[in-house]
Design a protein around this motif. Structure first.
Motif, short mmCIF file in Angstrom:
data_model
loop_
_atom_site.label_atom_id
_atom_site.label_comp_id
_atom_site.label_asym_id
_atom_site.label_seq_id
_atom_site.Cartn_x
_atom_site.Cartn_y
_atom_site.Cartn_z
N ASN A 229 0.81 -1.23 0.00
CA ASN A 229 0.00 0.00 0.00
C ASN A 229 0.84 1.28 0.00
N PRO A 230 1.73 1.42 -0.99
CA PRO A 230 2.56 2.63 -1.02
C PRO A 230 1.71 3.85 -1.42
N GLU A 231 2.28 5.05 -1.21
CA GLU A 231 1.54 6.25 -1.64
C GLU A 231 1.41 6.28 -3.15
N VAL A 232 2.49 5.89 -3.83
CA VAL A 232 2.50 6.00 -5.29
C VAL A 232 3.02 4.71 -5.93
N VAL A 233 2.23 4.18 -6.86
CA VAL A 233 2.69 3.04 -7.66
C VAL A 233 3.02 3.56 -9.06
N LEU A 234 4.25 3.30 -9.50
CA LEU A 234 4.65 3.65 -10.88
C LEU A 234 4.68 2.36 -11.69
N LEU A 235 4.33 2.47 -12.97
CA LEU A 235 4.22 1.24 -13.77
C LEU A 235 4.84 1.44 -15.16
N GLY A 236 5.54 0.41 -15.63
CA GLY A 236 5.98 0.34 -17.02
C GLY A 236 5.55 -1.01 -17.58
N VAL A 237 5.03 -1.02 -18.80
CA VAL A 237 4.63 -2.28 -19.45
C VAL A 237 5.15 -2.22 -20.89
N ASP A 238 6.08 -3.09 -21.21
CA ASP A 238 6.67 -3.05 -22.55
C ASP A 238 7.04 -4.45 -23.01
N ARG A 239 7.09 -4.66 -24.34
CA ARG A 239 7.83 -5.80 -24.84
C ARG A 239 9.29 -5.53 -24.51
N LEU A 240 10.05 -6.57 -24.15
CA LEU A 240 11.46 -6.31 -23.80
C LEU A 240 12.24 -6.03 -25.10
N ASP A 241 12.27 -4.75 -25.45
CA ASP A 241 12.86 -4.34 -26.73
C ASP A 241 13.73 -3.11 -26.48
N GLY B 160 13.25 2.03 -24.33
CA GLY B 160 13.82 2.96 -23.35
C GLY B 160 13.61 2.54 -21.90
N ILE B 161 13.53 1.24 -21.65
CA ILE B 161 13.21 0.78 -20.27
C ILE B 161 14.36 1.10 -19.32
N GLN B 162 15.57 0.82 -19.77
CA GLN B 162 16.73 1.05 -18.88
C GLN B 162 16.87 2.52 -18.51
N GLN B 163 16.69 3.37 -19.53
CA GLN B 163 16.86 4.81 -19.32
C GLN B 163 15.85 5.31 -18.27
N ARG B 164 14.64 4.80 -18.39
CA ARG B 164 13.57 5.17 -17.45
C ARG B 164 13.93 4.70 -16.04
N ILE B 165 14.48 3.49 -15.93
CA ILE B 165 14.80 2.96 -14.59
C ILE B 165 16.00 3.71 -14.00
N ASN C 14 11.59 13.82 -23.58
CA ASN C 14 12.56 13.35 -24.57
C ASN C 14 13.26 12.16 -23.89
N PRO C 15 13.05 10.94 -24.37
CA PRO C 15 13.55 9.77 -23.65
C PRO C 15 15.07 9.66 -23.59
N HIS C 16 15.76 10.47 -24.40
CA HIS C 16 17.23 10.46 -24.36
C HIS C 16 17.74 11.38 -23.24
N ASP C 17 16.86 12.18 -22.68
CA ASP C 17 17.25 13.20 -21.71
C ASP C 17 16.89 12.72 -20.30
N LEU C 18 17.89 12.16 -19.63
CA LEU C 18 17.65 11.59 -18.30
C LEU C 18 17.10 12.62 -17.31
N ASP C 19 17.68 13.82 -17.35
CA ASP C 19 17.17 14.87 -16.44
C ASP C 19 15.73 15.23 -16.80
N GLY C 20 15.46 15.23 -18.10
CA GLY C 20 14.09 15.54 -18.56
C GLY C 20 13.09 14.50 -18.04
N ILE C 21 13.49 13.22 -18.05
CA ILE C 21 12.59 12.18 -17.52
C ILE C 21 12.38 12.43 -16.03
N LYS C 22 13.47 12.75 -15.32
CA LYS C 22 13.35 12.99 -13.87
C LYS C 22 12.40 14.16 -13.61
#
Ligand code: G6P
Length: 501
Positions: free
Chosen positions: A281-293, A297-302, A429-437
């Motif tokens: 029961n956390p305050e916030v659940v974050l979710l990603g659902v992708d084919r492992l491809d 951009g799964i790694q970048q997001r993590i 922009n998925p290439h921009d790590l700071d932008g994702i943050k």
């Protein structure tokens, strides 16, 4: 270099068609995969519907016609696929293990897939892969030519089969041919790398209508066809080889009614609550659902999320992430490598930031039934969809459609086709790590009022059309272009002028 395999073959005469006229279909779908796939269960192997929107979309359209689906039954398991699925006749195209290596793993997924996805991995060009690609495309074209009724309609799908339209036209000039590309069509600078670029363009131009996910890709294609093959006309109507070819954007979407029904299902809602309980029961659940491809951009997001834990913006007692990575193309070295490095990043993140008994990232490398995915969408406060490049991305649309109470926030890559429609998302922009943050921080801090406004904007847009409308609109345009072309052939039409859209 052979300019066109189909030109070596002449039109198939009635007497040479192996399928009797009475058994030929008015409407034929040609896709690399059949709508059923073999899965291994406790009770042995069985055939189940292939996942994905295409099967849902086309099943109802096909059921209303005398129709047939032509496709490959997949590499796993033995045994023949069923003869029908939901009342639709199926015709399997066999591909040997050696052909699978050259056609599927090779030209389709190690040449075209990376090239069409911004060359995120270097595309590999091999002449023997290309030879097999032509051979298998001819096999699909021949299967369609033998099975379609006089004057019938054939709808060909995706990058694995780009030569089929022209091959089929050479064999059966009487049929109406549509082609839809589910993945991005690249800009000229990338497409021009392809040693067989002219053959691919000519293959696609065998269609009466070529459809893409977004207008930019449609105009990329038309511009390149004009420059490379001397096609005339506008971005939406080309003239080539004495025929008119329609070109357009037909953004694919989801089965909204199915999602509405499932999200109202008490069992699925309870399952969503259970998932949150299981996550502590956390305050916030974050979710990603992708084919492992590697395009997703799964790694970048993590990595971005890990930095937010490291700097204290997020903490293990309040924020938990679930990442579903559906196994895909595991025999390809790029995919194997991607899995290993993703799993390394996940385990580093958990090692550095988890608490005893509660990992901060729950990583599931498995196929997931749609009911369970829906429950995850309902359980998630923030959905992260951050591909480096994606034709559309239906996960983003499914998440939005499932949020009936207008809660939930979407962080979305501006390089997914869905970004053109889902303007209420937190764009990155998925290439921009700071932008994702930054986008994740905004999604964490946004007021409930603004989150609702953003979600309702996205829902209005998503629920306006469903996947049935998508199929109907493509088929209506196909009929329209074919009618305009017949008028032109009869001398009643002025072909389009050059270069205008
Ligand atoms: C993408 C492609 C499809 C493909 C699917 C799964 O969505 O556009 O054509 O079927 O990925 O990939 P696979 O290689 O398993 O068919």
């Amino acid at each position: 270099m052979n300019s066109n395999t189909a030109s070596e073959h002449s039109t198939i005469g009635e007497e040479h068609l192996s399928v009797p006229a009475s058994e030929r279909a008015d409407f034929v779908v040609v896709a690399n995969r059949l709508p059923v796939q073999q899965v291994v269960t406790e009770g042995g192997e069985e055939w189940r519907p292939s996942p994905g929107g295409l099967v849902t979309a086309l099943t109802s359209v096909l059921q209303n016609h005398n129709s047939l689906w032509i496709g490959w039954p997949g590499a796993s398991g033995d045994g023949d696929p069923p003869l029908t699925y939901e009342g639709i006749r199926l015709k399997a195209v066999a591909i040997s293990p050696a052909e699978h290596d050259n056609f599927y793993l090779g030209f389709s997924n190690a040449t075209l897939w990376p090239l069409y996805h911004d060359a995120i991995r270097a595309p590999t060009f091999h002449r023997h892969w290309w030879q097999t690609y032509k051979k298998i495309n001819m096999r699909f074209a021949t299967a369609a030519a033998e099975s379609v009724a006089p004057g019938g309609t054939v709808w060909i799908h995706d990058y694995q089969l780009q030569l089929v339209p022209n091959m089929l036209r050479q064999l059966r000039p009487d049929v109406r041919i549509g082609f839809f590309l589910h993945i991005p069509f690249p800009p000229s600078e990338l497409f021009m790398q392809l040693p067989w670029r002219k053959e691919i363009l000519a293959g696609l131009l065998g269609s009466d209508l070529v459809g893409f996910q977004v207008p930019q890709m449609a105009s990329n294609f038309s511009r390149i066809a004009r420059r490379q093959l001397g096609a005339k006309g506008t971005d939406s109507m080309l003239e080539y080889d004495g025929r008119l070819i329609g070109v357009g954007a037909f953004p694919i979407t989801i089965d909204t009614a199915q999602i509405r029904a499932l999200t109202a299902d008490a069992k699925i809602r309870e399952r969503a609550r259970e998932i949150r309980r299981d996550l502590g029961n956390p305050e916030v659940v974050l979710l990603g659902v992708d084919r492992l491809d590697y395009t997703k951009g799964i790694q970048q997001r993590i990595r971005a999320i890990t930095e937010l834990y490291a700097d204290g913006t997020m903490s293990g007692d309040k924020h938990v992430m679930v990442q579903v990575a559906v196994p895909s193309r595991e025999a390809d070295a790029h995919y194997e490598l991607e899995r290993h490095s993703l799993e390394q990043v996940v385990s580093e993140m958990n090692g550095d930031h988890s608490l005893v008994g509660s990992p901060i990232i729950h990583y599931l490398h498995q196929n997931m039934p749609f009911d369970e995915l829906l429950a995850l969408y309902l359980a998630a406060d923030i959905m992260l969809v951050t591909p480096f490049r994606d034709g559309m991305n239906l996960v983003a649309k499914e998440y939005v459609a499932s949020r009936t109470n207008l809660t939930g926030r979407l962080v979305l890559s501006e390089f997914a086709g869905a970004a053109a429609e889902l303007r209420g998302a937190f764009m990155v922009n998925p290439h921009d790590l700071d932008g994702i943050k930054e986008a994740v921080c905004l999604a964490l801090k946004v007021s409930p009022k603004e989150a609702r406004a953003r979600m309702s904007r996205m829902r209005r847009r998503t629920l306006r059309h469903d996947v049935y409308d998508w199929a109907e609109s493509f088929l209506a345009s196909l009929q329209h272009v074919a009618a305009v072309d017949s008028r032109e052939q009869a001398g009643e039409f002025d072909p389009p002028e050059d270069g205008k859209s």
